[in-house]
Design a protein around this motif. Sequence first.
Motif, PDB file in Angstrom:
ATOM      1  N   ALA A  16       0.816  -1.166  -0.069  1.00  0.00           N
ATOM      2  CA  ALA A  16       0.050   0.017  -0.184  1.00  0.00           C
ATOM      3  C   ALA A  16       0.917   1.249   0.100  1.00  0.00           C
ATOM      4  O   ALA A  16       2.033   1.246   0.280  1.00  0.00           O
ATOM      5  CB  ALA A  16      -0.768   0.033   1.096  1.00  0.00           C
ATOM      6  N   TYR A  17       0.252   2.344  -0.397  1.00  0.00           N
ATOM      7  CA  TYR A  17       0.985   3.599  -0.356  1.00  0.00           C
ATOM      8  C   TYR A  17      -0.121   4.774  -0.234  1.00  0.00           C
ATOM      9  O   TYR A  17      -0.969   4.773  -0.950  1.00  0.00           O
ATOM     10  CB  TYR A  17       2.017   3.767  -1.631  1.00  0.00           C
ATOM     11  N   ILE A  18       0.071   5.564   0.657  1.00  0.00           N
ATOM     12  CA  ILE A  18      -0.688   6.789   0.904  1.00  0.00           C
ATOM     13  C   ILE A  18       0.443   7.950   1.038  1.00  0.00           C
ATOM     14  O   ILE A  18       1.350   7.980   2.059  1.00  0.00           O
ATOM     15  CB  ILE A  18      -1.521   6.857   2.249  1.00  0.00           C
ATOM     16  N   ALA A  55       1.307   4.272  -7.875  1.00  0.00           N
ATOM     17  CA  ALA A  55       1.274   2.923  -8.252  1.00  0.00           C
ATOM     18  C   ALA A  55       2.687   2.208  -8.056  1.00  0.00           C
ATOM     19  O   ALA A  55       2.593   1.121  -7.678  1.00  0.00           O
ATOM     20  CB  ALA A  55       0.681   2.750  -9.669  1.00  0.00           C
ATOM     21  N   VAL A  56       3.962   3.103  -8.325  1.00  0.00           N
ATOM     22  CA  VAL A  56       5.075   2.358  -8.147  1.00  0.00           C
ATOM     23  C   VAL A  56       5.444   2.060  -6.958  1.00  0.00           C
ATOM     24  O   VAL A  56       5.950   1.078  -6.629  1.00  0.00           O
ATOM     25  CB  VAL A  56       5.987   3.424  -8.926  1.00  0.00           C
ATOM     26  N   GLU A  57       4.969   3.065  -6.080  1.00  0.00           N
ATOM     27  CA  GLU A  57       5.442   2.639  -4.424  1.00  0.00           C
ATOM     28  C   GLU A  57       4.733   1.753  -4.153  1.00  0.00           C
ATOM     29  O   GLU A  57       5.342   0.687  -3.580  1.00  0.00           O
ATOM     30  CB  GLU A  57       4.903   3.791  -3.884  1.00  0.00           C
ATOM     31  N   CYS A  58       3.424   1.230  -4.254  1.00  0.00           N
ATOM     32  CA  CYS A  58       2.672   0.281  -3.932  1.00  0.00           C
ATOM     33  C   CYS A  58       3.094  -1.113  -4.495  1.00  0.00           C
ATOM     34  O   CYS A  58       3.443  -2.040  -3.955  1.00  0.00           O
ATOM     35  CB  CYS A  58       1.241  -0.097  -3.775  1.00  0.00           C
ATOM     36  N   ALA A  59       3.516  -0.869  -5.890  1.00  0.00           N
ATOM     37  CA  ALA A  59       4.133  -2.085  -6.678  1.00  0.00           C
ATOM     38  C   ALA A  59       5.507  -2.559  -5.938  1.00  0.00           C
ATOM     39  O   ALA A  59       5.467  -3.789  -5.802  1.00  0.00           O
ATOM     40  CB  ALA A  59       4.175  -1.775  -8.204  1.00  0.00           C
ATOM     41  N   VAL A  94       5.377   1.415 -14.314  1.00  0.00           N
ATOM     42  CA  VAL A  94       5.268   0.731 -13.112  1.00  0.00           C
ATOM     43  C   VAL A  94       6.185  -0.525 -13.417  1.00  0.00           C
ATOM     44  O   VAL A  94       7.063  -1.073 -12.685  1.00  0.00           O
ATOM     45  CB  VAL A  94       3.894   0.096 -12.790  1.00  0.00           C
ATOM     46  N   ALA A  95       5.933  -1.205 -14.532  1.00  0.00           N
ATOM     47  CA  ALA A  95       6.611  -2.519 -14.963  1.00  0.00           C
ATOM     48  C   ALA A  95       8.071  -2.261 -14.958  1.00  0.00           C
ATOM     49  O   ALA A  95       8.837  -2.838 -14.642  1.00  0.00           O
ATOM     50  CB  ALA A  95       6.133  -3.006 -16.364  1.00  0.00           C
TER      51      ALA A  95
END
Lengths: 348, 131, 380
Positions: A16-18, A55-59, A94-95
């Motif tokens: 998760a990331y907030i 998205a990148v942080e949670c990924a 992200v990938a």
Amino acid sequence: MIMKTVNTVGIVGYGAYIPMNRLRASEVNRVWGGSGTPIEEKSVTAMDEDAVTIAVECARYAVKRGKIAPKDIGAVYVGTESKPYAVKPCGTIVAESIGATPNVMAADYEFACKAGTEAFQTCIGLVSSGMVRYAMAIGADTAQGRPADALEYTAACGGAAYIFGRKPDRTIADLEGSYSFVTDTPDFWRRGREMYPRHGSRFTGEPAYFHHVISAAKGLMEELGTEPGDFTYAVFHQPNTKFPIKAARTIGFGMDAIKPGLVVPFVGNTYAGSTLLGLAATLDVASPGDRILAVSYGSGAGSDAFSFIVQDEIANNPRLDPPVSVFINRKRYIDYSLYSKLRGKFIK
Amino acid sequence: MSVPRYWRETRYRYRLIGEMCTECGAIFFPRRAVCLKCGSVELEEYKLKEIGTVATWTTIRNPPEGYEKYAPYIVALVELDDGVMVLTQVVDIEPEEMKTGMRVEAAFRKVKEDGSSGIIEYGFKFRPIIE
Amino acid sequence: MRRVAIAGIGFTKIREHWSKSLKDLFAEAALKAFEDAGTDEVDALYVSNMGAASLQGQLHLGAMMADTIGKRGIAALRVEAASASGGAAFREGVKAVASGYSDCVLVGGVEKMSDGIPAEVSATLAMSEDQEYTSYTGVTKIGLNALIHRHYMERFGVKAEDIAMFAVRSHENAVGSPHAQYPFKVSIDRVMASPMEADPIHTLECAGVGDGSAAVLLRPADEAKDDIIVAATSLATGAYYLSDRSDILTFEAVRQAATQAFKSADVSHSEIDVLEVHDDTTITGVISLEDLGFVEKGMGAEYVSRGDTTRGGETPTNTFGGLKARGNPVGATGLYQICEVALQLRQEAGPCQVEDANVGLAQSLGGLGSTCAVTILRRG
């Protein structure tokens, strides 16, 4: 009709990331003279964050948690309604950032607040069929709220990523089944090139959110032959504090079941990230054997319901990523003027 | 803003990839053609540690073209745990809270944008450790 | 190799020359140098400049300036080494004359910063650093200086005021300097009360950006006629990135260029009567004093603070105000330094004169100390 997999598919890792900025509802009231508090406070991006960075942080956290090789991820799908590019996928960024390129599928999903769970279903199907070993589904948003609009209190920023894998890979929660309920119900929308969405006010409630969420939840439980008492936890899409609580009660869940996943009062509505964040917060406290119901809602409109059964792996797997509570407590309050700066209301 | 120039560096900037000398093991960031320690030209990609310590820092209050909207922002020299120094922004912290010696970790952020119609450049920055 | 002399010097006042172009400024300095030398004979031209490609969108300054001063036909080209361009171009001119390739060389530096708004100027100055990994962070040139400034204070336990005194001394020296951009005193309190440019560097610790041009005419030395002899020129490079230096408080390029120049001129530090160092901010001035070898590492700020760099002190430094108060027309700055040393050696420095100045040294820095040019001049 319930959707079931041909092979057992489960969550291998999640993250998760907030963002750390918070705008209190009382601050919006101070500026616009309102008095309602649909939530306490909402998360706001820093100047250099957007749906892609979230998205990148949670990924990255999901990969850490899953302890898998990024090259084994065969698909990355990002669900968002706040794409920084109208045309150019978030999924490729992200990938690339997690090192899953180039043998990977990547695309973005849009279905208002339920794009993240759409991505779930695609990933689950790909993994179940054996087309890919792992697939990553992300819901991440930096939602827009027109100044003075009801949404300005709640439209928030955050997300979560999930990696799905197939048994015998170690899974922390296995999918029991999924159920979608979709109709053409225009309760909320944003036209192309518009900065802010519009919505049908109270029309977003009864015929939209409640009808779809309740129908999907009930449909899934009926097909599984379960009832609320069979679930330890339930997560419902969280546009504000009231809606998910009301939906839970209507279906027959008590506060104990939804409380761990009810992040909206201190985070706000993270749109495509909302149900995913709620599920992550629930998994953070879940034990092997727990059954979890997760139901998203996307305006326009539809709901995806999922039943997960928590596996022993959740206890065996010492986590390397911070739980959702850390992100909820990591905060810095901003006033409305800084909020306006950060959300590009002065300079884009 | 040159798109190919951004594109060439994305994987290194997204994932903090430097180089290691296959002869003497020296690590470099950014990548370089010749090892500074032993002169070898045999270097291979090396994934840097994403955690380190602030060696020195400053607050940029009058930014160069393209960075105006981010001001004020912090730039620091961070010594990564594998001994490599990187120049980086430090985010999610106010200048008053910065301290030499504080521990920081890599974050993924927007670096700059080519106006509202051009490309958005992403890369690493550092932030106080989230734990 | 032939010995080389400075036959003439010329320069403009440094200021924001709103109504003058690059060409106007260059011509003014070049024609003054011809007048000073009593001849306009020239067979090669080196133009030093850093920012024209960015701020004016102008390249090909060699042919442009040769044409501007009516010298079509001569060999001409631009020399660029960031803010060390002036010192570096001077060395190219000296080499041309010394080797016999040319007999009469004009080296002219020109810079027009006022054509850009501050964000453009800042971006231009940051072009001295790697655009892909240094400037990419959004760090400014002053920001890089600030990183070493803070580290200097922390490592040596030096007070901010002691480093800031470099600016105060520069302004003291600029009083009476006709070509200086800021020829007035500034108190330490005013420096410390000025806004933060890049913490811990205050605005009044930074050289202003100005427009200007300076030129020198070089020819083979004639002992009977020439008063200013080029005793040494050296150019060295050091680590390009701040992030891979063994010590961020040492400019290796300065040490190397200084060692070479002192050796080649065969003079000692105590023989240097007048010193011009590159103080684009106070800390680079302090570190330059140290790495040139005038004071031990870590003691530079105290050296300045206690008065050893004043005109009557042990090492009279930046006698017309340095980059801080004379001004910093970047690509021309190294040539201003050389012209100023020449004025001192000719005893023509007016109120800025250092008594009996016989030997002078000018140090020009490019980037964050990654290029250093050192010139030593001697009275003939």
